[in-house]
Design a protein around this motif. Structure first.
Motif, PDB file in Angstrom:
ATOM      1  N   GLU A 107       0.842  -1.187   0.000  1.00  0.00           N
ATOM      2  CA  GLU A 107       0.000   0.000   0.000  1.00  0.00           C
ATOM      3  C   GLU A 107       0.879   1.239   0.000  1.00  0.00           C
ATOM      4  N   ASP A 108       0.346   2.297  -0.601  1.00  0.00           N
ATOM      5  CA  ASP A 108       0.998   3.596  -0.541  1.00  0.00           C
ATOM      6  C   ASP A 108      -0.089   4.655  -0.504  1.00  0.00           C
ATOM      7  N   GLU A 109       0.292   5.826  -0.044  1.00  0.00           N
ATOM      8  CA  GLU A 109      -0.630   6.944   0.030  1.00  0.00           C
ATOM      9  C   GLU A 109      -0.166   8.027  -0.928  1.00  0.00           C
ATOM     10  N   LEU A 110      -1.131   8.571  -1.656  1.00  0.00           N
ATOM     11  CA  LEU A 110      -0.845   9.623  -2.623  1.00  0.00           C
ATOM     12  C   LEU A 110      -2.028  10.578  -2.622  1.00  0.00           C
ATOM     13  N   CYS A 111      -1.764  11.843  -2.399  1.00  0.00           N
ATOM     14  CA  CYS A 111      -2.806  12.872  -2.406  1.00  0.00           C
ATOM     15  C   CYS A 111      -3.922  12.552  -1.417  1.00  0.00           C
ATOM     16  N   GLY A 112      -3.565  11.987  -0.271  1.00  0.00           N
ATOM     17  CA  GLY A 112      -4.554  11.667   0.747  1.00  0.00           C
ATOM     18  C   GLY A 112      -5.346  10.401   0.482  1.00  0.00           C
ATOM     19  N   LEU A 113      -4.993   9.665  -0.545  1.00  0.00           N
ATOM     20  CA  LEU A 113      -5.688   8.425  -0.894  1.00  0.00           C
ATOM     21  C   LEU A 113      -4.747   7.242  -0.711  1.00  0.00           C
ATOM     22  N   THR A 114      -5.300   6.090  -0.376  1.00  0.00           N
ATOM     23  CA  THR A 114      -4.499   4.882  -0.205  1.00  0.00           C
ATOM     24  C   THR A 114      -4.698   3.976  -1.408  1.00  0.00           C
ATOM     25  N   PHE A 115      -3.584   3.482  -1.962  1.00  0.00           N
ATOM     26  CA  PHE A 115      -3.619   2.607  -3.129  1.00  0.00           C
ATOM     27  C   PHE A 115      -2.978   1.271  -2.801  1.00  0.00           C
ATOM     28  N   ARG A 116      -3.580   0.199  -3.300  1.00  0.00           N
ATOM     29  CA  ARG A 116      -2.991  -1.135  -3.217  1.00  0.00           C
ATOM     30  C   ARG A 116      -2.273  -1.373  -4.539  1.00  0.00           C
ATOM     31  N   ILE A 117      -0.980  -1.687  -4.453  1.00  0.00           N
ATOM     32  CA  ILE A 117      -0.136  -1.774  -5.643  1.00  0.00           C
ATOM     33  C   ILE A 117       0.382  -3.202  -5.803  1.00  0.00           C
ATOM     34  N   SER A 118       0.131  -3.780  -6.955  1.00  0.00           N
ATOM     35  CA  SER A 118       0.644  -5.116  -7.270  1.00  0.00           C
ATOM     36  C   SER A 118       1.881  -4.959  -8.144  1.00  0.00           C
ATOM     37  N   ALA A 119       2.478  -6.069  -8.488  1.00  0.00           N
ATOM     38  CA  ALA A 119       3.657  -6.034  -9.363  1.00  0.00           C
ATOM     39  C   ALA A 119       3.309  -5.455 -10.727  1.00  0.00           C
ATOM     40  N   SER A 120       2.101  -5.708 -11.204  1.00  0.00           N
ATOM     41  CA  SER A 120       1.734  -5.268 -12.548  1.00  0.00           C
ATOM     42  C   SER A 120       1.004  -3.924 -12.575  1.00  0.00           C
ATOM     43  N   SER A 121       0.793  -3.311 -11.420  1.00  0.00           N
ATOM     44  CA  SER A 121       0.118  -2.006 -11.380  1.00  0.00           C
ATOM     45  C   SER A 121       0.988  -0.922 -11.996  1.00  0.00           C
ATOM     46  N   PHE A 122       0.336  -0.008 -12.729  1.00  0.00           N
ATOM     47  CA  PHE A 122       1.054   1.190 -13.162  1.00  0.00           C
ATOM     48  C   PHE A 122       0.907   2.200 -12.035  1.00  0.00           C
ATOM     49  N   TYR A 123       2.023   2.626 -11.470  1.00  0.00           N
ATOM     50  CA  TYR A 123       1.999   3.558 -10.352  1.00  0.00           C
ATOM     51  C   TYR A 123       3.168   4.517 -10.503  1.00  0.00           C
ATOM     52  N   GLN A 124       2.956   5.756 -10.138  1.00  0.00           N
ATOM     53  CA  GLN A 124       3.992   6.772 -10.270  1.00  0.00           C
ATOM     54  C   GLN A 124       5.212   6.430  -9.414  1.00  0.00           C
ATOM     55  N   VAL A 125       6.396   6.719  -9.913  1.00  0.00           N
ATOM     56  CA  VAL A 125       7.624   6.373  -9.185  1.00  0.00           C
ATOM     57  C   VAL A 125       8.137   7.504  -8.304  1.00  0.00           C
ATOM     58  N   ASN A 126       7.580   8.705  -8.461  1.00  0.00           N
ATOM     59  CA  ASN A 126       8.023   9.849  -7.671  1.00  0.00           C
ATOM     60  C   ASN A 126       6.797  10.527  -7.059  1.00  0.00           C
ATOM     61  N   PRO A 127       6.334  10.043  -5.901  1.00  0.00           N
ATOM     62  CA  PRO A 127       5.082  10.558  -5.343  1.00  0.00           C
ATOM     63  C   PRO A 127       5.126  12.032  -4.939  1.00  0.00           C
ATOM     64  N   VAL A 128       6.276  12.527  -4.516  1.00  0.00           N
ATOM     65  CA  VAL A 128       6.370  13.937  -4.137  1.00  0.00           C
ATOM     66  C   VAL A 128       6.076  14.816  -5.343  1.00  0.00           C
ATOM     67  N   GLN A 129       6.726  14.522  -6.460  1.00  0.00           N
ATOM     68  CA  GLN A 129       6.503  15.309  -7.674  1.00  0.00           C
ATOM     69  C   GLN A 129       5.118  15.046  -8.246  1.00  0.00           C
ATOM     70  N   THR A 130       4.621  13.828  -8.101  1.00  0.00           N
ATOM     71  CA  THR A 130       3.291  13.481  -8.600  1.00  0.00           C
ATOM     72  C   THR A 130       2.234  14.338  -7.922  1.00  0.00           C
ATOM     73  N   GLU A 131       2.338  14.502  -6.616  1.00  0.00           N
ATOM     74  CA  GLU A 131       1.356  15.321  -5.896  1.00  0.00           C
ATOM     75  C   GLU A 131       1.384  16.768  -6.392  1.00  0.00           C
ATOM     76  N   LYS A 132       2.571  17.287  -6.672  1.00  0.00           N
ATOM     77  CA  LYS A 132       2.672  18.650  -7.216  1.00  0.00           C
ATOM     78  C   LYS A 132       2.040  18.719  -8.600  1.00  0.00           C
ATOM     79  N   LEU A 133       2.328  17.733  -9.434  1.00  0.00           N
ATOM     80  CA  LEU A 133       1.776  17.688 -10.791  1.00  0.00           C
ATOM     81  C   LEU A 133       0.252  17.605 -10.757  1.00  0.00           C
ATOM     82  N   TYR A 134      -0.296  16.727  -9.929  1.00  0.00           N
ATOM     83  CA  TYR A 134      -1.742  16.571  -9.838  1.00  0.00           C
ATOM     84  C   TYR A 134      -2.392  17.845  -9.307  1.00  0.00           C
ATOM     85  N   GLY A 135      -1.740  18.503  -8.348  1.00  0.00           N
ATOM     86  CA  GLY A 135      -2.260  19.763  -7.816  1.00  0.00           C
ATOM     87  C   GLY A 135      -2.332  20.832  -8.889  1.00  0.00           C
TER      88      GLY A 135
END
Length: 172
Positions: A107-135
């Motif tokens: 599990e990881d948290e991004l933008c106040g949301l919790t995500f369950r991540i598997s090996a095959s999930s597409f997930y951002q590799v830089n959450p700090v920058q991702t939150e800025k980008l999404y904002g």
């Protein structure tokens, strides 16, 4: 800059364990060998680590001893999966997966949301920058709460779920 040092150490340990357990790396040209790839994912907010061993067969030699040695050296690993890729292709992941240890996801948290991540999930590799980008995207979108948003490349839905907090409806 975004390379995770712990993930590097986990991969280094696996390389050493491959030698210790006489596990032959996969050779794309000959189709021989066992271990094709190692994928390590990190839950930045949770500190959880997922290790995916991508193998050419569903049989991992000395599986129990291999896992025991890996987990002894890296207790931060919370789950290990065996991904089977029998295809003669350069694609990394196969369609078959077996959980060897733990829940099979992190599990990881991004933008106040919790995500369950598997090996095959597409997930951002830089959450700090991702939150800025999404904002920034949210600011530019100027959502009022009445819009229907379409996320045409949603992966596991990080953008969709983030925007859903400010839109009437979101489709991913």
């Amino acid at each position: 800059m975004i390379e995770d040092e712990t993930a590097d150490r986990i991969i280094g340990t696996i390389r050493k364990l491959m030698k210790d357990f006489k596990m032959e790396p996969y050779n794309e040209d000959t189709g021989r060998g066992v271990l094709r790839h190692v994928l390590v994912r990190r839950g930045w907010a949770t500190g959880q680590y997922l290790v995916a061993l991508v193998c050419a067969t569903s049989v991992l030699p000395a599986k129990n001893n291999f896992l025991r040695a890996l987990l002894k050296l890296h207790p931060e690993v919370t789950t290990v999966v065996l991904n089977v890729n029998r295809r003669h292709t350069s694609m990394v992941l196969g369609d078959e997966e077996h959980v060897l240890y733990g829940p099979g996801v992190i599990e990881d948290e991004l933008c106040g949301l919790t995500f369950r991540i598997s090996a095959s999930s597409f997930y951002q590799v830089n959450p700090v920058q991702t939150e800025k980008l999404y904002g920034t995207a949210l600011e530019y979108a100027g959502l009022t709460g009445n819009e229907t948003v379409w996320d045409l490349y949603c992966g596991i839905g990080t953008i969709s779920l983030f925007l859903a907090q400010n839109a009437k409806k979101v489709y991913g």
